[in-house]
Enzyme design. Structure first.
Site, short mmCIF file in Angstrom:
data_model
loop_
_atom_site.label_atom_id
_atom_site.label_comp_id
_atom_site.label_asym_id
_atom_site.label_seq_id
_atom_site.Cartn_x
_atom_site.Cartn_y
_atom_site.Cartn_z
CD GLU A 116 -7.27 12.01 -6.73
OE1 GLU A 116 -7.96 13.27 -7.16
OE2 GLU A 116 -6.66 11.81 -5.65
CG HIS A 139 -6.36 7.30 -9.70
ND1 HIS A 139 -5.03 7.61 -10.02
CD2 HIS A 139 -6.11 7.60 -8.35
CE1 HIS A 139 -4.08 7.90 -8.61
NE2 HIS A 139 -4.59 7.77 -8.10
CG HIS A 141 -2.08 4.54 -6.06
ND1 HIS A 141 -2.30 3.80 -5.74
CD2 HIS A 141 -2.75 5.23 -6.07
CE1 HIS A 141 -3.30 5.17 -4.42
NE2 HIS A 141 -3.36 5.65 -5.91
CD GLU A 169 -0.25 -7.86 -28.50
OE1 GLU A 169 -0.86 -7.89 -27.78
OE2 GLU A 169 0.80 -9.34 -29.35
CG HIS A 210 -0.61 9.95 -6.87
ND1 HIS A 210 -1.13 10.68 -5.66
CD2 HIS A 210 -1.31 8.45 -6.89
CE1 HIS A 210 -2.21 10.08 -5.72
NE2 HIS A 210 -2.52 8.92 -6.06
O1 2HA Z 1 -8.59 7.68 -3.79
O2 2HA Z 1 -5.90 7.16 -4.70
O3 2HA Z 1 -5.79 9.63 -5.60
C1 2HA Z 1 -7.52 7.28 -3.05
C2 2HA Z 1 -6.54 7.76 -4.31
C3 2HA Z 1 -6.28 9.55 -4.07
ZN ZN Z 2 -4.00 7.26 -6.52
#
Ligand code: 2HA
Ligand code: ZN
Length: 271
Positions: A116, A139, A141, A169, A210
């Site tokens: 990414e 990033h 999840h 908040e 995602h």
């Molecule tokens: O690198 O989360 O979006 C693993 C991820 C890809």
């Molecule tokens: Zn990811």
């Protein structure tokens, strides 16, 4: 030369990835972090003249020439960073040509930066254009945020409004709201460009079904933004199937934003 494993930026990466793994947000190789470093500080730990190898970044980033980042590795697990930072992290400098990364440390098994990287570097460029102090792109999840993606409309105004309603908040922490991208193929320049476009306006961008991106001036800011969205999404998922008896009203959100003096997206309220 000081020991790189004691560098505050390496320790921060180790602690943050371990923390995110323990929160259940970054299963297997999920998630990635990039953190722009101060070249003078890096120079206390590494001979920055010594390039281990060069890795193409796959796009042009002329405005980042000479910038140094510590970045999680592709295919690497957040779970393992703390035990072997040199294998799971890398420190790269964007070379003179703007399209090559010079590896200064890390990826010790021959690895490379996260797939990414386009989304990260393009997001850095976008955030720096609106906030020269931005340093971190993250990033992840997070579980409830992702769950919410399946049962809530993926509309910036509607999603932000619902999140703002879930914790008092929220409007103070992310008054700029949450940008939303539809499901897109990850690891590509296209999703990078789309993310960066949103990053000119938002510090938080949901990647539909995602995960989420957060950006900030430091690790705490980027992490705190994602953490607050995730908390709000958790409250949403705990209550969405129950009759709503009470809610934070839009007038109350205005009161909050004005009391705390934040510039908020008035167009995301229904006044
Ligand atoms: O690198 O989360 O979006 C693993 C991820 C890809
Ligand atoms: Zn990811």
């Amino acid at each position: 030369m000081k020991n790189i494993l004691t560098a505050p930026f390496v320790v921060e990466m180790m602690k943050t990835t371990a923390n995110m793994y323990r929160l259940g947000w970054d299963e297997r190789n999920g998630g990635n972090i990039s953190y722009m470093l101060d070249p003078a500080e890096v120079g206390e730990y590494l001979d920055t003249e010594k390039v281990i190898r060069e890795i193409p970044i796959g796009f042009d980033a002329p405005s980042l020439v000479g910038k140094i980042f510590i970045v999680t590795g592709t295919g690497k697990y957040f779970k393992n960073v703390e035990d072997d930072p040199e294998r799971n992290l890398g420190i790269i400098r964007i070379a003179e040509d703007g399209r090559t990364a010079e590896l200064l440390w890390g990826y010790s098994d021959g690895g490379r930066f996260t797939s990414e990287l386009p989304a990260h570097l393009m997001s850095h460029i976008a955030r720096l254009s609106v906030d020269p102090e931005n340093r971190v792109v993250m990033h992840s999840h997070p579980t409830h945020t992702l769950a919410m993606n399946y049962v809530h409309e993926l509309d910036e105004k509607k999603l932000t409004h619902t999140l703002w309603e879930m914790c008092t908040e929220c409007i103070v922490v992310f008054p700029d709201g949450v940008g939303v991208l539809p499901w897109m193929l990850c690891g590509t320049n296209s999703i990078g460009e789309a993310t960066a476009e949103k990053m000119k306006e938002f510090r938080l961008v949901v990647w539909g079904m995602h995960g989420i991106y957060g950006a900030g001036r430091n690790m705490d800011e980027a992490f705190g933004l994602i953490e607050t969205v995730e908390k709000a999404a958790e409250i949403y998922m705990l209550t969405a199937h129950l009759p709503r008896i009470n809610t934070i009203k839009d007038e109350e959100m205005v009161e909050l934003a004005e009391f705390f003096g934040v510039k908020y997206r008035k167009d995301f309220l229904n006044l």
